[in-house]
Design a protein around this motif. Structure first.
Motif, PDB file in Angstrom:
ATOM      1  N   GLN A 197      20.120   3.774 -16.699  1.00 43.23           N
ATOM      2  CA  GLN A 197      20.371   2.869 -17.812  1.00 43.23           C
ATOM      3  C   GLN A 197      20.460   3.593 -19.151  1.00 43.23           C
ATOM      4  N   ASN A 198      19.848   4.757 -19.260  1.00 45.22           N
ATOM      5  CA  ASN A 198      19.835   5.483 -20.528  1.00 45.22           C
ATOM      6  C   ASN A 198      20.771   6.686 -20.539  1.00 45.22           C
ATOM      7  N   GLY A 199      21.628   6.792 -19.513  1.00 44.75           N
ATOM      8  CA  GLY A 199      22.645   7.834 -19.486  1.00 44.75           C
ATOM      9  C   GLY A 199      22.097   9.240 -19.375  1.00 44.75           C
ATOM     10  N   LEU A 200      20.903   9.378 -18.772  1.00 50.68           N
ATOM     11  CA  LEU A 200      20.299  10.703 -18.617  1.00 50.68           C
ATOM     12  C   LEU A 200      20.666  11.291 -17.257  1.00 50.68           C
ATOM     13  N   PRO A 201      20.778  12.612 -17.157  1.00 50.12           N
ATOM     14  CA  PRO A 201      21.077  13.222 -15.850  1.00 50.12           C
ATOM     15  C   PRO A 201      19.918  13.020 -14.883  1.00 50.12           C
ATOM     16  N   MET A 202      20.230  13.000 -13.593  1.00 46.16           N
ATOM     17  CA  MET A 202      19.215  12.789 -12.567  1.00 46.16           C
ATOM     18  C   MET A 202      18.222  13.966 -12.519  1.00 46.16           C
ATOM     19  N   LEU A 203      16.975  13.647 -12.226  1.00 46.43           N
ATOM     20  CA  LEU A 203      15.952  14.662 -12.006  1.00 46.43           C
ATOM     21  C   LEU A 203      15.777  14.895 -10.510  1.00 46.43           C
ATOM     22  N   ASP A 204      15.251  16.054 -10.154  1.00 45.35           N
ATOM     23  CA  ASP A 204      14.972  16.352  -8.749  1.00 45.35           C
ATOM     24  C   ASP A 204      13.540  15.938  -8.410  1.00 45.35           C
ATOM     25  N   SER A 205      13.305  15.639  -7.129  1.00 43.59           N
ATOM     26  CA  SER A 205      11.948  15.342  -6.670  1.00 43.59           C
ATOM     27  C   SER A 205      11.331  16.618  -6.107  1.00 43.59           C
ATOM     28  N   ALA A 206      10.227  17.073  -6.734  1.00 40.25           N
ATOM     29  CA  ALA A 206       9.564  18.313  -6.292  1.00 40.25           C
ATOM     30  C   ALA A 206       8.755  18.070  -5.039  1.00 40.25           C
ATOM     31  N   PHE A 207       7.992  16.963  -5.011  1.00 41.70           N
ATOM     32  CA  PHE A 207       7.286  16.578  -3.796  1.00 41.70           C
ATOM     33  C   PHE A 207       6.910  15.112  -3.895  1.00 41.70           C
ATOM     34  N   ILE A 208       6.633  14.516  -2.725  1.00 40.71           N
ATOM     35  CA  ILE A 208       6.274  13.102  -2.626  1.00 40.71           C
ATOM     36  C   ILE A 208       4.849  13.013  -2.101  1.00 40.71           C
ATOM     37  N   LEU A 209       3.992  12.261  -2.781  1.00 34.67           N
ATOM     38  CA  LEU A 209       2.604  12.118  -2.342  1.00 34.67           C
ATOM     39  C   LEU A 209       2.527  11.300  -1.049  1.00 34.67           C
ATOM     40  N   PRO A 210       1.548  11.602  -0.179  1.00 34.72           N
ATOM     41  CA  PRO A 210       1.450  10.875   1.105  1.00 34.72           C
ATOM     42  C   PRO A 210       1.089   9.406   0.926  1.00 34.72           C
ATOM     43  N   GLN A 211       0.335   9.070  -0.126  1.00 34.69           N
ATOM     44  CA  GLN A 211      -0.040   7.663  -0.325  1.00 34.69           C
ATOM     45  C   GLN A 211       1.023   6.939  -1.149  1.00 34.69           C
ATOM     46  N   LYS A 212       1.103   5.621  -0.959  1.00 39.94           N
ATOM     47  CA  LYS A 212       2.038   4.800  -1.729  1.00 39.94           C
ATOM     48  C   LYS A 212       1.253   3.958  -2.740  1.00 39.94           C
ATOM     49  N   ILE A 213       1.971   3.401  -3.715  1.00 36.87           N
ATOM     50  CA  ILE A 213       1.353   2.539  -4.714  1.00 36.87           C
ATOM     51  C   ILE A 213       1.806   1.103  -4.473  1.00 36.87           C
ATOM     52  N   ASP A 214       0.840   0.194  -4.348  1.00 33.47           N
ATOM     53  CA  ASP A 214       1.122  -1.236  -4.181  1.00 33.47           C
ATOM     54  C   ASP A 214       0.927  -1.933  -5.519  1.00 33.47           C
ATOM     55  N   LEU A 215       1.849  -2.849  -5.853  1.00 31.92           N
ATOM     56  CA  LEU A 215       1.737  -3.644  -7.072  1.00 31.92           C
ATOM     57  C   LEU A 215       1.424  -5.093  -6.726  1.00 31.92           C
ATOM     58  N   TYR A 216       0.607  -5.736  -7.544  1.00 31.45           N
ATOM     59  CA  TYR A 216       0.123  -7.086  -7.263  1.00 31.45           C
ATOM     60  C   TYR A 216       0.311  -7.997  -8.481  1.00 31.45           C
ATOM     61  N   PHE A 217       0.341  -9.311  -8.232  1.00 27.14           N
ATOM     62  CA  PHE A 217       0.073 -10.304  -9.253  1.00 27.14           C
ATOM     63  C   PHE A 217      -1.424 -10.627  -9.185  1.00 27.14           C
ATOM     64  N   ALA A 218      -2.033 -10.977 -10.314  1.00 22.68           N
ATOM     65  CA  ALA A 218      -3.449 -11.325 -10.315  1.00 22.68           C
ATOM     66  C   ALA A 218      -3.695 -12.472 -11.297  1.00 22.68           C
ATOM     67  N   VAL A 219      -4.627 -13.369 -10.919  1.00 22.51           N
ATOM     68  CA  VAL A 219      -4.938 -14.541 -11.739  1.00 22.51           C
ATOM     69  C   VAL A 219      -6.460 -14.631 -11.880  1.00 22.51           C
ATOM     70  N   ARG A 220      -6.919 -15.152 -13.012  1.00 18.82           N
ATOM     71  CA  ARG A 220      -8.350 -15.294 -13.242  1.00 18.82           C
ATOM     72  C   ARG A 220      -9.013 -16.059 -12.093  1.00 18.82           C
ATOM     73  N   LYS A 221     -10.257 -15.697 -11.803  1.00 20.96           N
ATOM     74  CA  LYS A 221     -10.939 -16.210 -10.615  1.00 20.96           C
ATOM     75  C   LYS A 221     -11.113 -17.728 -10.613  1.00 20.96           C
ATOM     76  N   GLU A 222     -11.095 -18.351 -11.794  1.00 17.37           N
ATOM     77  CA  GLU A 222     -11.285 -19.807 -11.812  1.00 17.37           C
ATOM     78  C   GLU A 222     -10.036 -20.567 -11.358  1.00 17.37           C
ATOM     79  N   TYR A 223      -8.966 -19.843 -11.053  1.00 18.69           N
ATOM     80  CA  TYR A 223      -7.727 -20.478 -10.590  1.00 18.69           C
ATOM     81  C   TYR A 223      -7.350 -19.986  -9.189  1.00 18.69           C
ATOM     82  N   PRO A 224      -8.173 -20.212  -8.151  1.00 16.51           N
ATOM     83  CA  PRO A 224      -7.825 -19.728  -6.794  1.00 16.51           C
ATOM     84  C   PRO A 224      -6.545 -20.367  -6.267  1.00 16.51           C
TER      85      PRO A 224
END
Length: 572
Positions: A197-224
């Motif tokens: 999107q910003n017109g920058l040249p691609m970077l190379d990947s040096a290495f990939i970590l064995p673990q993955k990152i999970d993203l979540y939605f979260a809501v205050r506990k009073e709203y189960p």
């Protein structure tokens, strides 16, 4: 065209049946807006436009959930530290695009993860400094995002001599690497979107970590109720729809359709990848042998030569990883749209998870007419590259098979279809007793006819599980698999015919789920898996999938996944 695709997805999801409890319905009426806060520098998950409108991957996910459930989840962006304070002060209802931590779990309930990404170390093209591990970051400068919890955790693993350049956004970190203010930066697949999107040249990947990152939605506990509504919405969104949104926002890839020529190209590409791997390995062996001889003769410059060999090996490995990542995207695009199942069943789910970047499991769903449907589950030989090659070959044969059925050359009988696959694999690969190739698959096929109210099943080493009136019946398959050398060219397969009954539930699973090992090294096994299916069968199909996924995560928390997984559930 992209907007038309989004409109069609929304239209299909609107027709999905979501069973909300009375409390959940009352919660939606009492809360006309549920506000989730997120950082204003986390593009492309959330992007604040000049007119103040928020768009992005998270917004599209929440819009789909809103369409499905009737709720109104919206996002508010700003400085993440201030946003977090507003949640604790109960000025807004929750957070979006966050990592689960013990501190946050004290005041927030978390949804199931809505996306999972690999963590990649990005470096300038060509990796001029030869960075290939945390240790090689010594005396280097790494650009990190100051409000990013993942980056804060990774920084603790750096050698003491590593310098950290703290930046405000992902764009600032990749610019730092591009303009040589930093030597590397960590990120996920969304970095590709930022570069594009910003017109920058691609970077190379040096290495990939064995673990993955999970993203979540979260809501205050009073709203189960809010979390239950989010989870029900997320479980209704198909894996293919998630992949479509990833292509749009995270990977910046155009949407495309798969045709016969492309399938043949995929097979050719897979062969080229295998040949490249073999060629590289052969060249590396020759180089290592030559250098070993020189070392024995000269006995000097050992450390320098070893470093050169290591860099070449790492570079070769990264080239292979790039090819595999592209193959993974291609494999996911040939998966069918599971929405068709809703025309023939009251409820359903598909749990598909390859062991590696690419896998040997695949499934097909083909609507032959308004009353006829074919479902095929395939467990190809091996996993990884070899398994993926089998799936591409099977996809090519499946395309021809569907064409033959539609013009009347082949009848839609599961047993005949298995015979068709068996003959084609053996003939294409010339597999006989003298062949060095030994490729094939285990599989299960069911044919559904709404007009006759019948189901026909045929299996090759994969059974059909049938539950009626809370009783489990296992319909055994043929022991002979498909395509392998030991399978005869004229192998015949048995068929089993069932009459569709109200609330009948069917399950097909490859062996990957019940072969997974626990912390003590023991497998779940078939018997316990069958009991698990029977226990879960009284619940809704999305809830069954949720519990299957959660249980599997407990198995893989201490052991790596050992095989590809496909589990299909249908309720009539």
């Amino acid at each position: 065209m992209k907007f038309l695709s989004i409109f069609l997805i929304s239209t299909l999801l609107l027709s999905a049946k979501i069973n909300l409890t009375q409390k959940e319905q009352e919660f939606i009426k009492a809360h006309p807006q549920i506000i989730l806060g997120t950082g204003d520098t986390w593009e492309p998950y959330s992007i604040t436009q000049k007119d103040g409108k928020v768009v992005g991957f998270d917004i599209d996910i929440l819009n789909l959930i809103n369409h499905i459930t009737g709720a109104n989840f919206i996002e508010k962006t700003g400085n993440f530290s201030e946003i977090s304070k507003e949640v604790k002060a109960k000025k807004i209802d929750g957070l979006s695009a966050i990592i689960k931590t013990k501190d946050r779990e004290e005041y927030l309930n978390f949804s199931i993860p809505y996306t999972s990404s690999e963590i990649i170390l990005f470096v300038p093209e060509g990796n001029p400094l030869g960075i290939n591990s945390f240790q090689t970051l010594a005396n280097k400068t790494v650009a990190l995002q100051s409000a990013n919890l993942l980056h804060s955790k990774l920084a603790k693993k750096f050698p003491p001599s590593t310098k950290i350049l703290w930046c405000d956004s992902t764009l600032d970190t990749v610019k730092a690497v591009h303009y040589k203010k930093a030597d590397a930066t960590f990120g996920v697949e969304s970095v590709f979107h930022t570069l594009f999107q910003n017109g920058l040249p691609m970077l190379d990947s040096a290495f990939i970590l064995p673990q993955k990152i999970d993203l979540y939605f979260a809501v205050r506990k009073e709203y189960p109720e809010a979390i239950d509504i989010l989870n029900k919405g997320l479980l209704t969104i198909s894996d293919k729809e998630i992949m479509r949104l990833k292509r749009r926002w995270l990977l910046a890839l155009p949407e495309s359709r798969i045709n016969w020529k492309l399938i043949l190209s995929i097979v050719a590409i897979s062969l080229v990848i295998l040949l490249i791997i073999l060629f590289i390995n052969r060249k590396l062996k020759q180089l290592v042998a030559k250098r070993t001889h020189e070392l024995n003769e000269l006995n000097k410059n050992l450390e320098k030569i070893v470093q050169e060999r290591t860099q070449k090996l790492e570079k070769a490995n990264q080239e292979i990883l790039k090819s595999l990542n592209h193959a993974s995207l291609i494999q996911q695009t040939i998966l069918p749209n599971s929405d068709i199942l809703s025309e023939f069943t009251k409820d359903n789910f598909i749990f598909w998870k390859p062991k590696d970047i690419v896998g040997g499991d695949i499934y097909f769903i083909d609507k032959l007419s308004k009353d006829e449907l074919l479902i095929m589950v395939i467990d190809g030989a091996g996993h990884g590259v070899s398994g993926a090659f089998v799936t591409f070959l099977v996809k090519a044969i499946q395309t021809q098979m569907i064409s033959d059925i539609k013009i009347g050359i082949l009848q839609p009988n599961p047993a005949k279809i298995l015979e068709f696959f068996n003959k084609n694999i053996k003939n294409i690969l010339k597999q006989n007793r003298d062949s060095k190739s030994n490729v094939g698959f285990d599989g299960a096929i069911i044919y559904i006819n709404k007009k006759s109210n019948k189901i026909i099943f045929s299996g090759a080493n994969i059974p059909l599980l049938v539950i009626e009136k809370n009783e489990l019946n296992i319909i055994k398959p043929n022991r002979q698999n498909v395509g392998y050398i030991r399978t005869k060219l004229e192998q015949k397969y048995e068929e089993h015919t069932l009459t569709i009954q109200p609330d009948m539930r069917l399950y097909i699973s490859t062996d990957g789920y019940y072969d997974q090992k626990k912390e003590n090294g023991k497998k779940m096994g078939k018997s316990k898996f069958y009991e698990l299916i029977k226990t879960l069968s009284c619940k809704s199909m999305p809830q069954q999938k949720k519990e299957l996924v959660e249980l599997f995560h407990t198995y893989t928390s201490c052991n790596i996944q050992i095989d590809d997984i496909t589990v299909v559930g249908l309720r009539f």
